[in-house]
Design a protein around this motif. Structure first.
Motif, PDB file in Angstrom:
ATOM      1  N   THR A  96      42.273  42.744  50.368  1.00 47.27           N
ATOM      2  CA  THR A  96      41.119  41.856  50.477  1.00 47.27           C
ATOM      3  C   THR A  96      39.846  42.542  50.007  1.00 47.27           C
ATOM      4  O   THR A  96      38.931  41.876  49.503  1.00 47.27           O
ATOM      5  CB  THR A  96      40.934  41.386  51.927  1.00 47.27           C
ATOM      6  N   GLY A 126      48.382  34.983  42.073  1.00 51.16           N
ATOM      7  CA  GLY A 126      48.770  33.648  42.499  1.00 51.16           C
ATOM      8  C   GLY A 126      50.033  33.663  43.342  1.00 51.16           C
ATOM      9  O   GLY A 126      50.144  32.931  44.334  1.00 51.16           O
ATOM     10  N   ASP A 154      49.186  34.972  46.757  1.00 50.09           N
ATOM     11  CA  ASP A 154      48.506  33.931  47.524  1.00 50.09           C
ATOM     12  C   ASP A 154      49.507  32.946  48.111  1.00 50.09           C
ATOM     13  O   ASP A 154      49.398  32.555  49.284  1.00 50.09           O
ATOM     14  CB  ASP A 154      47.503  33.211  46.619  1.00 50.09           C
ATOM     15  N   ARG A 155      50.487  32.558  47.292  1.00 49.74           N
ATOM     16  CA  ARG A 155      51.506  31.629  47.795  1.00 49.74           C
ATOM     17  C   ARG A 155      52.366  32.288  48.879  1.00 49.74           C
ATOM     18  O   ARG A 155      52.747  31.637  49.856  1.00 49.74           O
ATOM     19  CB  ARG A 155      52.380  31.141  46.637  1.00 49.74           C
ATOM     20  N   SER A 195      50.383  32.358  52.086  1.00 45.07           N
ATOM     21  CA  SER A 195      50.340  31.014  52.671  1.00 45.07           C
ATOM     22  C   SER A 195      51.674  30.658  53.312  1.00 45.07           C
ATOM     23  O   SER A 195      51.717  30.096  54.419  1.00 45.07           O
ATOM     24  CB  SER A 195      49.973  29.995  51.589  1.00 45.07           C
TER      25      SER A 195
END
Length: 657
Positions: free
Chosen positions: A318, A458, A461-462, A465
């Motif tokens: 982060t 990406g 990120d998935r 999630s």
């Protein structure tokens, strides 16, 4: 006159207050971002020494005054002694390895000299006799001792050595960007050296020079040093510190302003001493700068090793995500490097549009104004380095080009490097062509890696999630298990977990009516109620087994979404398809997984959740059946009782697979 002196006192205090906060924070920022870097630690220690100098200034001006001025003055003036030698050590680390060993003798002399000066200044009057009657804001307040010239000589010699080291490092730097960063370090050293010379000479000559001027120059020079070191470390690590630096600075600034405002109110309301401002400022900066380190430290006591590593990696991710240079920035740096080695001053890098056409978009260019321009790349496509054809349609400011270097990833040409003529108007040599060919491979590698990095971001990120969804589902499942009503005493309705076990067992014997007739599901009120409605009160266990099968089939049909089932089925259809095809249609598990495009683990996980949903439906039907029995026979049967294998109406149940 007194009002004017009061204003100067205020300005001097504010200067020390500001540079105390910023130097303390910047030192912590460098160390926490590069905890294993000797350069970061030396720069951080230098900044902390400067913050100690400004802390002593604040104590002298606002707290000690006359009665303890000598003690405070010693702290204030001699806290500056370690700064030059730390600076010298830092400049030595920028030299090539061989030269570092050659100039190591300077450090062996400088550190003992600094220690000796601190000892003389704090225990005797040889460097400083005392203080005069002039205001503390002037350098003439201090009366130098007989050996004060020794301190001044130390300052000048060490400063000159540091400047020389940065000059040598600038000449030895390989890339233009590294030279720019070392130039900033040189300028920061020069500003701080001149400010230190101003403070020392003003004291030596007993001049009424304002101390705030020298303090400001010293503070600016040291902050420039810290910022330049940060950018240099970021350059070596292949990232840009701009966003992370601005984010960290904004965060600690907002928090510090809030704390200082609260302390200011307490100062006027509760007569809080002024020293509280200083220590509140220092505590706020320190605590909020080491927050991430503190979390990592305390994780050792609360989490197992795998979770600690995951949490640390997520915190680092982060912080670092977004700090990498964008593709145009990286290509711009590569273009400047190419200009330097090929002695050209004009050119651009254009990448092919993603749709596969022959249109190219300029990503890096000199002049920069043409970045983002789209052009027809028909004449820029080729297999080898070649001259720019006269028919090439280039932007107006980029027409005076000489050579085309295709950027090929081994499968197709993804872009092109176009360079102008050499500064001396000489043709490109074979050495230049070989260099450009090698640089083209590096540019292609950079483009490929950055595009893969974007795709990976990406994917991460998935994954995060999906991890959060699984965590939430696990928590909700546990909460549901803990809060599930087990049934009141005297109530014949079992819990969902119990019904789910019955459903799973009965589905395995769905066409064995004799087995189902003696099953626990056959004892439910809903089965008995429908038996009374269908058979008039008398039925064999075979017929009761048929009723259990009919009830299960109806419950499964309620999982069926409305509308026509798509091909392949979407997630909304998974529960219905898995139970219907596996038990009612009796299809093979591998065929169902193939049709749904899911793994075996996903299949079994969805099957368990589907069975649990069927159990919930049966429990709701059982509750309704018991309520119907309590009301009497006037109420109609639920949902229209069915018999055997006749078709049932479909109910849509909201769910997520």
């Amino acid at each position: 006159m007194l009002a004017r002196l009061g204003d100067i006192y205020t300005i001097t205090s504010l200067v020390s207050f500001f540079f105390l906060a910023v130097s303390l924070w910047l030192g912590l920022y460098l160390v926490t971002r590069s905890p294993r870097s000797p350069i970061a630690w030396l720069a951080g220690t230098t900044l902390w020494a400067v913050s100690g100098y400004f802390l002593s200034n604040l104590m002298v001006i606002n707290i000690l005054h006359g009665q303890s001025a000598l003690v405070g003055l010693h702290l204030s003036r001699w806290a500056i002694v370690p700064i030059p030698v730390l600076w010298l050590h830092l400049s030595t680390l920028y030299l090539p390895a061989a030269m570092q060993r050659k100039w190591r003798w300077a450090l062996f002399l400088a550190y003992p000299a600094a220690g000796l000066l601190v000892l003389l200044g704090s225990t005797s009057n040889l460097l400083m006799r005392g203080v005069g009657d002039r205001p503390i804001i002037y350098l003439s307040r201090v009366e130098p001792g007989p050996l004060y010239g020794l301190f001044l000589t130390y300052m000048v010699v060490v400063a000159l050595l540091s400047l020389r080291h940065f000059v040598v490092a600038y000449r030895k730097a390989v890339t233009l960007l590294a030279q720019q960063q070392i130039l900033w370090l040189f300028l920061a050293t020069l500003l701080s050296s001149l400010s230190g010379l101003y403070l020392s000479v003003g004291t030596w000559l007993h001049r009424d020079w304002l101390a705030a001027i020298g303090d400001t120059g010293l503070g600016l020079g040291v902050l420039a040093l810290g910022y330049a070191v940060m950018r240099y470390r970021a350059l070596l690590q292949g990232r840009t510190p701009g966003l992370d630096f601005a984010y960290a600075l904004a965060t600690v600034t907002i928090v510090t302003i809030g704390y200082i405002a609260g302390t200011f109110v307490s100062y006027y309301v509760y007569k809080l001493p002024f020293i509280a401002f200083i220590f509140v400022l220092m505590l706020v900066v320190v605590t909020h700068s080491i927050t991430d380190w503190g979390r990592t430290f305390f994780d050792r006591f609360f989490y197992r090793q795998q979770v600690r590593r995951l949490r640390a990696n997520l915190r680092a991710f982060t912080r670092d995500v977004g700090s990498e240079p964008r593709l145009p920035d990286r290509l711009g740096l590569l273009l400047q490097t190419i200009f330097r080695f090929t002695e050209t001053s004009q050119g651009f890098i254009a990448l092919r549009e993603a749709n596969g056409t022959d249109r190219f978009v300029v990503e890096a260019a000199v002049p920069h104004a043409k970045v983002g321009v789209t052009m027809d790349g028909t004449h820029l496509i080729g297999d080898e380095i070649s001259d720019v054809p006269a028919t090439a349609q280039l932007p107006s400011d980029l027409k005076n080009m000489a050579i085309i270097v295709p950027l090929d990833n081994g499968q197709t040409q993804i872009g092109v490097l176009v360079l102008g003529f050499k500064k001396d108007q000489q043709p490109f040599t074979q050495i230049d062509i070989d260099l450009l060919d090698e640089m083209a491979d590096q540019i292609v590698s950079t483009i490929t890696q950055m595009r893969q990095q974007e795709q990976l971001m990406g994917k991460i990120d998935r994954m995060v999630s999906d991890f959060q969804e699984r965590e939430n589902a696990l928590r909700h499942s546990f909460e549901s298990l803990m809060q599930e009503p087990p049934g009141r005493e005297g109530d014949s309705i079992p819990g969902i977990q119990q019904i789910a076990r019955w459903v799973e067992d009965s589905l395995r014997h769905l066409y064995d009516y004799s087995y189902l007739g003696d099953h626990d599901l056959a004892k439910l009120k809903i089965v008995q109620q429908r038996s009374l409605s269908q058979q008039g009160g008398s039925q064999t266990h075979i017929e009761q087994g048929r009723m259990v099968k009919s009830l299960l089939t109806e419950a499964i049909d309620r999982l069926r979404p409305t509308g026509v089932m798509p091909d392949p089925p979407t997630k909304a259809w998974f529960f219905y398809v898995i139970l219907h095809d596996a038990y009612i249609a009796d299809e093979l598990t591998r065929d169902i997984m193939s049709r749904l495009y899911i793994s075996e683990a996903t299949f079994h996980r969805a099957r368990r959740r589907a069975i649990r949903n069927v159990a919930k439906v049966l429990r709701e039907m059982e509750l309704a059946a018991q309520a119907h029995i309590k009301k009497g026979p006037m109420a109609p049967p639920l949902l229209g009782a069915v018999q055997g294998d006749i078709e049932h109406p479909a109910w849509h149940v909201e769910h997520r697979a």
